[in-house]
Design an enzyme around this catalytic site. Structure first.
Site, PDB file in Angstrom:
ATOM      1  CE  LYS A   1      -3.715  -2.595   2.066  1.00  0.00           C
ATOM      2  NZ  LYS A   1      -4.383  -3.102   3.258  1.00  0.00           N
ATOM      3  CD  GLN A  42      -3.375  -4.619   6.378  1.00  0.00           C
ATOM      4  OE1 GLN A  42      -3.307  -3.636   5.656  1.00  0.00           O
ATOM      5  NE2 GLN A  42      -3.903  -5.766   5.937  1.00  0.00           N
ATOM      6  CG  ASP A  65      -9.986  -1.003   4.361  1.00  0.00           C
ATOM      7  OD1 ASP A  65      -9.781  -1.237   3.150  1.00  0.00           O
ATOM      8  OD2 ASP A  65      -9.239  -1.415   5.276  1.00  0.00           O
TER       9      ASP A  65
END
Ligand code: NDP
Length: 286
Positions: free
Chosen positions: A53, A97, A120
């Site tokens: 990322k 994460q 997300d």
């Protein structure tokens, strides 16, 4: 029959090129998209994903801030960091994460993210918006799957779509997106009985279970479109999907490879969501 490969890698490259130009346009208007990624603990796969990322942000000239916190981080410290990132006007997107270490309450942590920075798409607000067909941020992996299907002009309307796996990261939002496209959706999971009877009826079969080469050709319908979302590392260190690619490709009409299918699309969609967040916060026309 030999299936056509759904090339997510190439499509992701194309999308990233477009996004790169978009970032430059935003920068010319004084807007600098910025993604904050929080990694707690030492999970090897997570470390790898976070590095990807970071690298992709760099490629696109998106600013990235990575917070690597120790495994024993307390929930209150993590929440405090999220609050600070929510307040920081330089930060457009916040990503925690997953998975988090067991002692942290994942729902509580995710809920703390401002929905307008939830790139997300896992906060209850964003998932709720998806449910009412008014998405704010669409979770990256399901979004990437739909983008691949669109790229190859695969018609979903009226088709039998079967999704195996019901996580909030992949299975559930993907089912909603397929439903939105007027597919008839069946969701399967580890308690589903006679799974093969269901998968054999699928025109579109999406698999996100985390079981190495679980789907074989006897489980699919001839000509099915097979989307393999799984990422599994074999004993020899090779990355394989949830679908037995070599076997299934002889019977399917389209298939995503692993690697090179859904994985690269997930990161491209994360970049797209980050840019979307920057525009939302700067009130740029979307
Ligand atoms: P989870 O572990 O959260 O969920 C797995 C799901 O699969 C559960 O719903 C589980 O059922 C179901 N399941 C497990 N075993 C079986 C079985 N034998 N038959 C039917 N259903 C089963 O995983 P994620 O959704 O987070 O991830 C799934 C896979 O996708 C993983 O391999 C992951 O690495 C990969 N992934 C890939 C991404 C990408 O970018 N390509 C992004 C995110 C994930 P139950 O609910 O009953 O337990």
């Amino acid at each position: 029959m030999k299936a056509e490969i759904l090339d997510g890698k190439n499509l992701a490259l194309k999308i990233k090129e477009e996004l790169k130009r978009e970032v430059q346009d935003l920068k010319n208007q004084g807007i600098n998209p910025c993604l904050a990624v929080v990694l707690v603990g030492e999970n090897k796969s997570s470390q790898k994903y976070v590095s990807f990322k970071e690298k992709t942000c760099k490629e696109l000239d998106i600013k990235s801030l990575v917070f690597r916190l120790p495994e024993n981080t307390e929930e209150t410290s993590l929440i405090k960091l999220i609050d600070e990132l929510n307040e920081n006007s330089q930060v457009n997107g916040i990503l925690i994460q997953l998975p988090l270490p067991k002692h942290l309450n994942q729902n509580k942590v995710l809920e703390r993210i401002s929905p307008f920075k939830d790139v997300d798409g896992f906060t209850p607000f964003c998932l709720g918006r998806l449910l009412i067909d008014s998405p704010l941020f669409i979770p990256c992996t399901p979004k990437g799957v739909i983008r691949i299907l669109d790229e190859y002009k695969i018609n979903l309307e009226g088709k039998q779509a079967v999704v195996i796996g019901r996580s909030i990261i992949v299975g559930k939002p993907l089912s909603l997106l397929l439903l939105k496209r007027n597919a008839t959706v069946t969701m399967c999971h580890s308690k589903t009985m006679n799974l093969q009877d269901i998968t054999k009826k699928a025109d579109i079969l999406c698999v996100a279970i985390g079981r190495e080469k679980f789907i074989t050709s006897n489980m699919i319908k001839k000509g099915a479109v097979v989307i393999d979302i799984g990422i599994n590392v074999t004993a020899s260190g090779k990355v394989v999907g949830d679908v037995n690619f070599d076997d299934v490709k002889e019977k399917a009409s389209y298939i995503t490879p692993v690697p090179g299918g859904v994985g690269p699309m997930t990161i491209a969609m994360l970049m797209e969501n980050t840019i979307h967040a920057a525009k939302l916060q700067q009130r740029v026309a979307i």
